[in-house]
Design a protein around this motif. Structure first.
Motif, mmCIF file in Angstrom:
data_model
loop_
_atom_site.group_PDB
_atom_site.id
_atom_site.type_symbol
_atom_site.label_atom_id
_atom_site.label_comp_id
_atom_site.label_asym_id
_atom_site.label_seq_id
_atom_site.Cartn_x
_atom_site.Cartn_y
_atom_site.Cartn_z
ATOM 1 N N LEU A 81 0.846 -1.196 0.000
ATOM 2 C CA LEU A 81 0.000 0.000 0.000
ATOM 3 C C LEU A 81 0.882 1.247 0.000
ATOM 4 C CD1 LEU A 81 -2.537 -1.124 2.762
ATOM 5 C CD2 LEU A 81 -2.858 -1.226 0.286
ATOM 6 N N THR A 87 1.113 8.690 -1.151
ATOM 7 C CA THR A 87 -0.279 9.103 -1.346
ATOM 8 C C THR A 87 -0.325 10.573 -1.733
ATOM 9 O OG1 THR A 87 -1.069 7.469 0.271
ATOM 10 C CG2 THR A 87 -2.526 9.340 -0.198
ATOM 11 N N GLU A 115 -11.048 5.383 -6.088
ATOM 12 C CA GLU A 115 -10.582 4.070 -5.631
ATOM 13 C C GLU A 115 -9.174 4.110 -5.038
ATOM 14 O OE1 GLU A 115 -11.212 1.100 -8.634
ATOM 15 O OE2 GLU A 115 -13.316 1.659 -8.879
ATOM 16 N N PRO A 117 -7.966 5.473 -2.269
ATOM 17 C CA PRO A 117 -7.826 5.138 -0.846
ATOM 18 C C PRO A 117 -7.742 3.631 -0.559
ATOM 19 C CG PRO A 117 -9.398 6.908 -1.107
ATOM 20 C CD PRO A 117 -9.073 6.405 -2.502
ATOM 21 N N ASP A 118 -8.249 2.809 -1.473
ATOM 22 C CA ASP A 118 -8.180 1.351 -1.293
ATOM 23 C C ASP A 118 -6.752 0.833 -1.325
ATOM 24 O OD1 ASP A 118 -10.947 1.320 -1.205
ATOM 25 O OD2 ASP A 118 -11.183 0.682 -3.294
ATOM 26 N N CYS A 120 -4.071 2.683 -0.196
ATOM 27 C CA CYS A 120 -3.293 3.541 0.706
ATOM 28 C C CYS A 120 -3.321 2.964 2.114
ATOM 29 C CB CYS A 120 -3.854 4.965 0.712
ATOM 30 S SG CYS A 120 -3.749 5.763 -0.906
ATOM 31 N N ASP A 122 -3.019 4.581 4.837
ATOM 32 C CA ASP A 122 -3.841 5.465 5.661
ATOM 33 C C ASP A 122 -5.012 5.968 4.811
ATOM 34 O OD1 ASP A 122 -4.979 7.418 7.281
ATOM 35 O OD2 ASP A 122 -3.040 8.197 7.961
ATOM 36 N N ARG A 123 -6.060 5.189 4.797
ATOM 37 C CA ARG A 123 -7.232 5.459 3.960
ATOM 38 C C ARG A 123 -7.851 6.826 4.257
ATOM 39 N NH1 ARG A 123 -10.659 2.389 1.038
ATOM 40 N NH2 ARG A 123 -12.677 3.350 0.688
ATOM 41 N N GLU A 124 -8.012 7.139 5.544
ATOM 42 C CA GLU A 124 -8.618 8.416 5.928
ATOM 43 C C GLU A 124 -7.796 9.596 5.440
ATOM 44 O OE1 GLU A 124 -9.375 8.481 10.122
ATOM 45 O OE2 GLU A 124 -10.782 6.795 10.010
ATOM 46 N N ALA A 126 -5.875 9.660 2.789
ATOM 47 C CA ALA A 126 -6.076 9.747 1.339
ATOM 48 C C ALA A 126 -7.416 10.401 1.012
ATOM 49 C CB ALA A 126 -5.995 8.359 0.715
ATOM 50 N N GLU A 127 -8.471 10.002 1.704
ATOM 51 C CA GLU A 127 -9.799 10.576 1.454
ATOM 52 C C GLU A 127 -9.809 12.072 1.763
ATOM 53 O OE1 GLU A 127 -12.129 7.997 3.941
ATOM 54 O OE2 GLU A 127 -12.449 6.552 2.317
#
Length: 175
Positions: A81, A87, A115, A117-118, A120, A122-124, A126-127
């Motif tokens: 990831l 990111t 897509e 964030p999928d 990454c 650290d999803r949050e 990225a969002e």
């Protein structure tokens, strides 16, 4: 890249490939017979040998006697990831490459990145970054309207004119 290793029935473990030392990268190259650049690009494709060798070398820091053959995860137990820096670079470059194109809206960019964030770590983050970079800038508040010199010079003072109006007060010295 962050290698996420989740052994069957075990807890998620994360290994940051950026923390490898040159000596460890050399060992990785010899172990899987690939150049470092091939290993790095392999991480982008979830290459199981590239991920496995990174996990092994980083585990070896705390378990020096660990052999490569002892690190044998299931093929679905590892995933590479993007870390926060990757990111940020990806989103910044994607936005910069299409910004200014008249037919591309910030909403289009956000949709194209939906897509990301999928992949990454650290999803949050990225969002949040996608939202920040793809929000249309608000027009600045123009503030109060000021009369131009030509308007005030012509004897037509406006409510925002900087020229004083005659006073109508009884206490005025001109009364």
């Amino acid at each position: 890249m962050i290698i996420v290793y989740t052994p069957d029935g075990g807890e998620r473990e994360e290994y940051d490939a950026r923390t490898l030392k040159v000596s460890e990268a050399s060992i990785a190259q010899r172990t899987i017979d690939q150049k470092w650049e091939e290993i790095k690009s392999g991480l982008l494709r979830d290459d199981i040998d590239a991920m496995r060798v990174i996990v092994w070398l980083l585990k070896k820091r705390t378990q020096p006697a660990l052999r490569f053959s002892e690190v044998d995860p299931g093929v679905e137990e590892m995933r590479a990831l993007f870390d926060r820096q990757e990111t940020d670079n990806y989103i910044t470059n994607a936005v910069a490459s299409v910004m200014g194109m008249p037919d591309v809206t910030p909403e289009d960019i956000a949709h194209a990145l939906r897509e990301l964030p999928d992949v990454c770590a650290d999803r949050e983050y990225a969002e949040q970054l996608i939202a920040e970079k793809t929000t249309a800038p608000k027009a600045p508040d123009p503030g109060p309207v000021q009369a131009t010199e030509s308007e005030t010079a012509g004897g037509n003072p406006t409510p925002t004119s900087s020229t004083p109006e005659p006073s109508t007060s009884d206490s005025s010295p001109t009364s």
